[in-house]
Write a protein that holds these residues in place. Sequence first.
Motif, mmCIF file in Angstrom:
data_model
loop_
_atom_site.group_PDB
_atom_site.id
_atom_site.type_symbol
_atom_site.label_atom_id
_atom_site.label_comp_id
_atom_site.label_asym_id
_atom_site.label_seq_id
_atom_site.Cartn_x
_atom_site.Cartn_y
_atom_site.Cartn_z
ATOM 1 N N GLN A 190 -1.174 4.059 2.820
ATOM 2 C CA GLN A 190 -2.201 3.243 3.467
ATOM 3 C C GLN A 190 -3.553 3.266 2.769
ATOM 4 O OE1 GLN A 190 -2.260 4.574 7.545
ATOM 5 N NE2 GLN A 190 -0.578 3.245 8.103
ATOM 6 N N ARG B 58 -3.573 0.626 -3.152
ATOM 7 C CA ARG B 58 -2.964 -0.700 -3.291
ATOM 8 C C ARG B 58 -2.006 -0.682 -4.484
ATOM 9 N NH1 ARG B 58 -7.344 -3.633 -3.587
ATOM 10 N NH2 ARG B 58 -7.512 -3.703 -1.336
ATOM 11 N N GLU C 293 0.843 -1.190 0.000
ATOM 12 C CA GLU C 293 0.000 0.000 0.000
ATOM 13 C C GLU C 293 0.879 1.242 0.000
ATOM 14 O OE1 GLU C 293 -2.340 -0.511 3.496
ATOM 15 O OE2 GLU C 293 -3.851 -1.698 2.448
#
Length: 121
Positions: A71, A74, A68
Amino acid sequence: MPANDEIVLHDSVTAKLSGKDEPKAKFFLGQKVQLLEDVKNDGTYPYLKIGEVMIKKGSVGYIRTIGEFLQVIRVYEVHFLDAEAVVEVIGCREHELEALEPYRDLEAEEVEWMMNHYNQS
């Protein structure tokens, strides 16, 4: 309290998940994929000019890792085996890739194998 599609980054700072990503990973480790568009140098690769093609559309590779960025985005580390590619390993987003083999839930397969093995004892 953050909404379901938000992730707490630090203390009370939140961010929404990327709208371009599926809720669960779309690809699995080792899966064969194909690049849907040319990947051009955005300035992060020091040995090519900005805008030069690093890996061509249609190149075939395999998912090495899933991570990631910040965060919320992806990123799939893909190893491309194309002899013409300037770079062999690059990070790709889900919308840049197409699966060349069906998705397999490797974790579920492993659990099923263990349960079957355990039940035979």
